[in-house]
Write a protein that holds these residues in place. Structure first.
Motif, PDB file in Angstrom:
ATOM      1  N   VAL A  86       0.878  -1.167   0.000  1.00 49.52           N
ATOM      2  CA  VAL A  86       0.000   0.000   0.000  1.00 49.52           C
ATOM      3  C   VAL A  86       0.911   1.210   0.000  1.00 49.52           C
ATOM      4  CG1 VAL A  86      -1.694   1.337   1.332  1.00 49.52           C
ATOM      5  CG2 VAL A  86      -1.866  -1.160   1.243  1.00 49.52           C
ATOM      6  N   SER A  87       0.682   2.110  -0.959  1.00 48.40           N
ATOM      7  CA  SER A  87       1.506   3.315  -1.038  1.00 48.40           C
ATOM      8  C   SER A  87       0.650   4.515  -1.407  1.00 48.40           C
ATOM      9  CB  SER A  87       2.635   3.140  -2.053  1.00 48.40           C
ATOM     10  OG  SER A  87       2.110   2.861  -3.324  1.00 48.40           O
ATOM     11  N   ALA A  88       1.079   5.680  -0.988  1.00 49.16           N
ATOM     12  CA  ALA A  88       0.363   6.915  -1.271  1.00 49.16           C
ATOM     13  C   ALA A  88       0.328   7.156  -2.779  1.00 49.16           C
ATOM     14  CB  ALA A  88       1.045   8.085  -0.573  1.00 49.16           C
ATOM     15  N   VAL A  89      -0.801   7.655  -3.269  1.00 46.40           N
ATOM     16  CA  VAL A  89      -0.893   8.038  -4.670  1.00 46.40           C
ATOM     17  C   VAL A  89       0.102   9.154  -4.940  1.00 46.40           C
ATOM     18  CG1 VAL A  89      -2.400   9.137  -6.391  1.00 46.40           C
ATOM     19  CG2 VAL A  89      -3.249   7.233  -5.017  1.00 46.40           C
ATOM     20  N   ARG A  90       0.098  10.170  -4.095  1.00 44.52           N
ATOM     21  CA  ARG A  90       1.048  11.288  -4.140  1.00 44.52           C
ATOM     22  C   ARG A  90       1.053  11.913  -2.759  1.00 44.52           C
ATOM     23  NH1 ARG A  90       1.637  14.375  -9.342  1.00 44.52           N
ATOM     24  NH2 ARG A  90       3.177  15.426  -8.065  1.00 44.52           N
ATOM     25  N   SER A  91       1.963  12.835  -2.534  1.00 44.50           N
ATOM     26  CA  SER A  91       2.039  13.484  -1.223  1.00 44.50           C
ATOM     27  C   SER A  91       1.245  14.791  -1.170  1.00 44.50           C
ATOM     28  CB  SER A  91       3.501  13.764  -0.867  1.00 44.50           C
ATOM     29  OG  SER A  91       4.085  14.621  -1.830  1.00 44.50           O
ATOM     30  N   ARG A  92       0.666  15.188  -2.273  1.00 44.13           N
ATOM     31  CA  ARG A  92      -0.126  16.426  -2.308  1.00 44.13           C
ATOM     32  C   ARG A  92      -1.385  16.292  -1.454  1.00 44.13           C
ATOM     33  NH1 ARG A  92       3.903  18.797  -4.750  1.00 44.13           N
ATOM     34  NH2 ARG A  92       4.081  18.602  -6.992  1.00 44.13           N
ATOM     35  N   ARG A  93      -1.779  17.391  -0.801  1.00 51.14           N
ATOM     36  CA  ARG A  93      -2.930  17.357   0.105  1.00 51.14           C
ATOM     37  C   ARG A  93      -4.222  16.932  -0.593  1.00 51.14           C
ATOM     38  NH1 ARG A  93      -0.575  22.272   1.658  1.00 51.14           N
ATOM     39  NH2 ARG A  93      -2.276  23.406   0.689  1.00 51.14           N
ATOM     40  N   LYS A  94      -4.386  17.333  -1.862  1.00 52.74           N
ATOM     41  CA  LYS A  94      -5.639  17.017  -2.562  1.00 52.74           C
ATOM     42  C   LYS A  94      -5.820  15.521  -2.791  1.00 52.74           C
ATOM     43  CE  LYS A  94      -6.744  21.243  -5.018  1.00 52.74           C
ATOM     44  NZ  LYS A  94      -7.110  21.794  -6.330  1.00 52.74           N
ATOM     45  N   ALA A  99      -4.713   5.858  -1.718  1.00 52.62           N
ATOM     46  CA  ALA A  99      -3.557   4.956  -1.721  1.00 52.62           C
ATOM     47  C   ALA A  99      -3.707   3.954  -2.847  1.00 52.62           C
ATOM     48  CB  ALA A  99      -3.438   4.216  -0.389  1.00 52.62           C
ATOM     49  N   ARG A 100      -2.571   3.446  -3.313  1.00 52.11           N
ATOM     50  CA  ARG A 100      -2.540   2.397  -4.342  1.00 52.11           C
ATOM     51  C   ARG A 100      -2.233   1.061  -3.667  1.00 52.11           C
ATOM     52  NH1 ARG A 100      -2.783   4.754  -9.149  1.00 52.11           N
ATOM     53  NH2 ARG A 100      -1.781   6.754  -9.477  1.00 52.11           N
ATOM     54  N   THR A 132      -8.837   7.070   2.916  1.00 46.95           N
ATOM     55  CA  THR A 132     -10.272   6.857   2.766  1.00 46.95           C
ATOM     56  C   THR A 132     -10.614   6.218   1.426  1.00 46.95           C
ATOM     57  OG1 THR A 132     -10.625   9.100   1.927  1.00 46.95           O
ATOM     58  CG2 THR A 132     -10.872   8.750   4.320  1.00 46.95           C
ATOM     59  N   GLN A 133      -9.591   6.005   0.592  1.00 49.66           N
ATOM     60  CA  GLN A 133      -9.809   5.334  -0.687  1.00 49.66           C
ATOM     61  C   GLN A 133      -8.582   4.523  -1.065  1.00 49.66           C
ATOM     62  OE1 GLN A 133     -12.082   7.224  -3.885  1.00 49.66           O
ATOM     63  NE2 GLN A 133     -10.243   7.075  -5.142  1.00 49.66           N
ATOM     64  N   LEU A 134      -8.804   3.259  -1.421  1.00 54.80           N
ATOM     65  CA  LEU A 134      -7.744   2.363  -1.868  1.00 54.80           C
ATOM     66  C   LEU A 134      -8.021   2.017  -3.325  1.00 54.80           C
ATOM     67  CD1 LEU A 134      -5.219   0.849  -0.903  1.00 54.80           C
ATOM     68  CD2 LEU A 134      -6.692  -1.037  -0.216  1.00 54.80           C
ATOM     69  N   GLU A 135      -6.994   2.134  -4.170  1.00 56.87           N
ATOM     70  CA  GLU A 135      -7.170   1.982  -5.615  1.00 56.87           C
ATOM     71  C   GLU A 135      -6.241   0.915  -6.170  1.00 56.87           C
ATOM     72  OE1 GLU A 135      -6.351   5.844  -7.263  1.00 56.87           O
ATOM     73  OE2 GLU A 135      -7.700   6.830  -5.844  1.00 56.87           O
ATOM     74  N   LEU A 136      -6.655   0.334  -7.290  1.00 57.41           N
ATOM     75  CA  LEU A 136      -5.814  -0.637  -7.987  1.00 57.41           C
ATOM     76  C   LEU A 136      -6.184  -0.657  -9.452  1.00 57.41           C
ATOM     77  CD1 LEU A 136      -7.627  -3.401  -8.713  1.00 57.41           C
ATOM     78  CD2 LEU A 136      -7.472  -3.668  -6.253  1.00 57.41           C
TER      79      LEU A 136
END
Length: 181
Positions: A86-94, A99-100, A132-136
């Motif tokens: 599990v990793s952050a999509v990006r570090s930007r606040r928006k 997470a991926r 609050t959202q996990l993506e793949l």
């Protein structure tokens, strides 16, 4: 982020899912090389993995210290048979809420429930990290994986008909899936 859980699989096989640590670097790299050679459904080919054992160990140390990322390994009889992250999509606040998720398992261990255990563990970790959202993304033809993700609560939100370009089968359609946590 810490995670460790042991469960019995069918036939009394004991599976340990835990954080990958620096000392796992070589075995994890070898497992990744094999999983990426065994299926055309993963993001890369074995020869595209250019990280050496030392770099992998450093990366695992960094991930182990992270509050919002995790690399998990699935272990049977002391052997790494799969992994998930599990990793952050990006570090930007928006996009800090997103997470991926990615997973791979050695082919000889498919169908034993390891994918579900790694998926559930990754969902737990993503929640603990505050996502609050996990993506793949998953190749549409990978029916077993699509079914696993749907059973875990992921929903499709789009497709990319030319998401991957396989060296053997041409373009592969990717299904974008997300899980609200």
């Amino acid at each position: 982020m810490r995670y460790a859980k042991t469960e019995l699989l069918a036939g009394g096989v004991e599976l340990l899912v835990r954080n990958a640590v620096a000392s796992d670097a070589r075995a994890l790299r070898e497992t990744m090389q094999r999983t990426h050679a065994q299926t055309d459904y993963l993001l890369s080919y074995p020869d595209e993995q250019s990280v050496d054992d030392e770099q992998e160990a450093r990366s695992l140390e960094e991930t182990e210290r992270s509050d919002n990322e995790v690399e998990l390994v699935a272990i049977i009889d002391g052997r790494i048979v799969g992994s998930a992250g599990v990793s952050a999509v990006r570090s930007r606040r928006k996009v800090a809420h997103r997470a991926r998720f990615g997973i791979s398992i050695l082919k000889e261990y498919w169908g034993m429930g390891i994918g579900r255990m790694l998926t559930d563990a990754s969902i737990d970790c993503a929640r603990q990290a505050g996502y609050t959202q996990l993506e793949l993304e998953v190749v549409a033809d990978n029916e077993r994986a699509v079914s696993l993700y749907r059973c875990a609560g992921f929903e499709e939100y789009g497709r990319n008909p030319r998401g991957y370009r396989s060296a053997t089968s041409g373009y592969q359609e990717l299904v974008h899936m997300r899980l609200e946590l």
